[in-house]
Scaffold this motif. Structure first.
Motif, mmCIF file in Angstrom:
data_model
loop_
_atom_site.group_PDB
_atom_site.id
_atom_site.type_symbol
_atom_site.label_atom_id
_atom_site.label_comp_id
_atom_site.label_asym_id
_atom_site.label_seq_id
_atom_site.Cartn_x
_atom_site.Cartn_y
_atom_site.Cartn_z
ATOM 1 N N LEU A 10 41.508 37.594 51.129
ATOM 2 C CA LEU A 10 40.199 37.581 51.787
ATOM 3 C C LEU A 10 40.319 36.954 53.173
ATOM 4 O O LEU A 10 40.724 35.788 53.291
ATOM 5 N N SER A 11 39.958 37.679 54.210
ATOM 6 C CA SER A 11 39.920 37.102 55.547
ATOM 7 C C SER A 11 38.850 36.008 55.589
ATOM 8 O O SER A 11 37.995 35.912 54.704
ATOM 9 N N ALA A 12 38.893 35.187 56.625
ATOM 10 C CA ALA A 12 37.921 34.101 56.749
ATOM 11 C C ALA A 12 36.493 34.622 56.751
ATOM 12 O O ALA A 12 35.604 34.063 56.111
ATOM 13 N N SER A 13 36.254 35.730 57.469
ATOM 14 C CA SER A 13 34.892 36.259 57.557
ATOM 15 C C SER A 13 34.419 36.835 56.225
ATOM 16 O O SER A 13 33.262 36.641 55.819
ATOM 17 N N VAL A 14 35.314 37.521 55.513
ATOM 18 C CA VAL A 14 34.941 38.075 54.213
ATOM 19 C C VAL A 14 34.758 36.953 53.191
ATOM 20 O O VAL A 14 33.842 36.997 52.361
ATOM 21 N N ALA A 15 35.605 35.935 53.255
ATOM 22 C CA ALA A 15 35.467 34.797 52.341
ATOM 23 C C ALA A 15 34.129 34.101 52.530
ATOM 24 O O ALA A 15 33.472 33.707 51.558
ATOM 25 N N LYS A 16 33.687 33.983 53.778
ATOM 26 C CA LYS A 16 32.391 33.370 54.058
ATOM 27 C C LYS A 16 31.259 34.226 53.487
ATOM 28 O O LYS A 16 30.312 33.708 52.873
ATOM 29 N N THR A 194 38.905 31.307 44.704
ATOM 30 C CA THR A 194 38.257 32.612 44.632
ATOM 31 C C THR A 194 39.274 33.735 44.784
ATOM 32 O O THR A 194 39.448 34.563 43.898
ATOM 33 N N ALA A 195 39.937 33.776 45.941
ATOM 34 C CA ALA A 195 41.022 34.735 46.195
ATOM 35 C C ALA A 195 41.897 34.153 47.299
ATOM 36 O O ALA A 195 41.424 33.355 48.112
ATOM 37 N N PRO A 196 43.162 34.526 47.358
ATOM 38 C CA PRO A 196 44.023 34.027 48.434
ATOM 39 C C PRO A 196 43.543 34.522 49.800
ATOM 40 O O PRO A 196 42.845 35.529 49.906
ATOM 41 N N HIS A 207 52.327 28.784 43.919
ATOM 42 C CA HIS A 207 51.007 29.268 44.317
ATOM 43 C C HIS A 207 50.149 29.544 43.087
ATOM 44 O O HIS A 207 50.544 30.297 42.199
ATOM 45 N N TYR A 208 48.991 28.907 43.054
ATOM 46 C CA TYR A 208 48.025 29.130 41.987
ATOM 47 C C TYR A 208 46.734 29.698 42.566
ATOM 48 O O TYR A 208 46.431 29.523 43.754
ATOM 49 N N LEU A 209 45.977 30.357 41.692
ATOM 50 C CA LEU A 209 44.630 30.796 42.025
ATOM 51 C C LEU A 209 43.667 30.074 41.113
ATOM 52 O O LEU A 209 43.917 29.923 39.915
ATOM 53 N N GLY A 210 42.556 29.595 41.667
ATOM 54 C CA GLY A 210 41.503 28.944 40.898
ATOM 55 C C GLY A 210 40.155 29.500 41.305
ATOM 56 O O GLY A 210 40.005 30.127 42.351
ATOM 57 N N GLY A 211 39.163 29.229 40.475
ATOM 58 C CA GLY A 211 37.821 29.729 40.765
ATOM 59 C C GLY A 211 37.439 30.853 39.832
ATOM 60 O O GLY A 211 37.267 32.006 40.250
ATOM 61 N N LYS A 221 31.881 45.022 44.506
ATOM 62 C CA LYS A 221 31.304 45.124 45.850
ATOM 63 C C LYS A 221 32.353 44.848 46.930
ATOM 64 O O LYS A 221 32.379 45.511 47.974
ATOM 65 N N TYR A 222 33.223 43.866 46.675
ATOM 66 C CA TYR A 222 34.220 43.470 47.678
ATOM 67 C C TYR A 222 35.593 44.088 47.410
ATOM 68 O O TYR A 222 36.570 43.732 48.071
ATOM 69 N N HIS A 223 35.650 44.993 46.441
ATOM 70 C CA HIS A 223 36.896 45.699 46.104
ATOM 71 C C HIS A 223 38.029 44.702 45.825
ATOM 72 O O HIS A 223 39.156 44.849 46.318
ATOM 73 N N LEU A 224 37.715 43.706 45.017
ATOM 74 C CA LEU A 224 38.675 42.650 44.735
ATOM 75 C C LEU A 224 39.568 43.002 43.558
ATOM 76 O O LEU A 224 39.092 43.447 42.515
ATOM 77 N N GLN A 225 40.843 42.765 43.744
ATOM 78 C CA GLN A 225 41.801 42.841 42.647
ATOM 79 C C GLN A 225 42.265 41.414 42.367
ATOM 80 O O GLN A 225 42.932 40.796 43.198
ATOM 81 N N LEU A 226 41.853 40.871 41.211
ATOM 82 C CA LEU A 226 42.194 39.510 40.844
ATOM 83 C C LEU A 226 42.885 39.508 39.490
ATOM 84 O O LEU A 226 42.582 40.342 38.637
ATOM 85 N N PRO A 227 43.789 38.568 39.274
ATOM 86 C CA PRO A 227 44.507 38.522 37.998
ATOM 87 C C PRO A 227 43.639 37.920 36.894
ATOM 88 O O PRO A 227 42.704 37.154 37.181
ATOM 89 N N PRO A 228 43.923 38.229 35.642
ATOM 90 C CA PRO A 228 43.201 37.588 34.543
ATOM 91 C C PRO A 228 43.630 36.135 34.394
ATOM 92 O O PRO A 228 44.781 35.786 34.683
ATOM 93 N N TYR A 229 42.705 35.293 33.962
ATOM 94 C CA TYR A 229 43.020 33.895 33.689
ATOM 95 C C TYR A 229 43.407 33.754 32.221
ATOM 96 O O TYR A 229 42.730 34.290 31.343
#
Length: 246
Positions: A10-16, A194-196, A207-211, A221-229
């Motif tokens: 996620l770019s800074a603008s998309v993350a915001k 949320t996303a890297p 490297h971990y992902l949280g959120g 909506k944001y076309h996100l591909q995120l791993p399962p927790y």
């Protein structure tokens, strides 16, 4: 590379924009998101750095929401049996942050709100691990004082560092500083929230992902591909996983 689909960056603008979406159509409060983020950070510390060798944790907090994540993490770390100390040289005035500090004070967790070079070096010498929660995805350089001096001292200390959402001083979309004393700053562990972010393309370390709070609707909506927790964990290890910009 594995055959897994790439995790979204996620770019800074998309993350915001996504953060705003979580607090509007997603119906989350900033308190909830901060609590879940800080809980994730504390789980990473517990996973990577056992109390037997890293009981004294110095949590360095900035004035924004990233710093709030650090305040929450310090509380959870105390509950796990660590001995956290909070370094908070520019405390935020909104009531949310005051309440987070009051929760720490009730646990007798030290909070240092004034900066001197000598006092910070003394805290570094007494610590076995640093949590870097100075700047998050809204950071835009240059690094202002006292944070430049604080980060330089952290680098010089050679202590292990866990950074929250992005290594502090890194440009979110462009990566580490290209010159100066912080150009080689690369924390040992990073927990993206949320996303890297695109700066993770330059990151070398665990490297971990949280959120674990993104709904199916927001993912679509944001076309996100995120791993399962896994299981009930608030974190997932994404070291060496492929990454791709949304």
């Amino acid at each position: 590379m594995s055959g897994k689909p790439a995790i979204s960056l996620l770019s800074a603008s998309v993350a915001k924009a996504l953060d705003g979406e979580l607090m509007s159509t997603g119906a989350f409060s900033v308190d909830q998101l901060m609590e879940l983020a800080g809980l994730s950070v504390s789980q990473v510390v517990y996973r990577e750095y056992p109390r037997s060798s890293h009981v004294k944790v110095l949590v360095c907090c900035g004035p924004g929401n990233n710093g709030g994540d650090g305040l929450v993490a310090a509380r959870h770390l105390w509950q796990y049996g660590y001995q956290p100390t909070v370094y908070y040289p520019k405390p935020s005035s909104p009531d949310l942050y005051k309440r987070l500090c009051k929760q720490l004070e009730d646990l007798d967790i030290p909070i240092h709100t004034t900066h001197t070079s000598d006092s910070f070096h003394q805290l570094l010498n007494q610590s076995s691990l640093i949590v870097d929660s100075l700047f998050g995805f809204s950071f835009k350089g240059p690094v202002r004082e006292p944070f430049g001096e604080i980060l330089s001292a952290i680098v010089d200390s050679k202590l292990h560092v866990v950074s929250v959402d992005a290594p502090s001083s890194w440009e979110i979309d462009e990566g580490p500083q290209k010159e100066g004393p912080l150009k080689n700053f690369n924390p040992n562990v990073l927990i993206s929230l949320t996303a890297p972010k695109p700066c993770c393309n330059f990151y070398k370390g665990k490297h971990y992902l949280g959120g674990r709070f993104v709904s199916k609707a927001i993912k679509e909506k944001y076309h996100l591909q995120l791993p399962p927790y896994p299981g009930m964990d608030q974190i997932v290890n994404i070291t060496d996983e492929p990454l791709a910009t949304v």
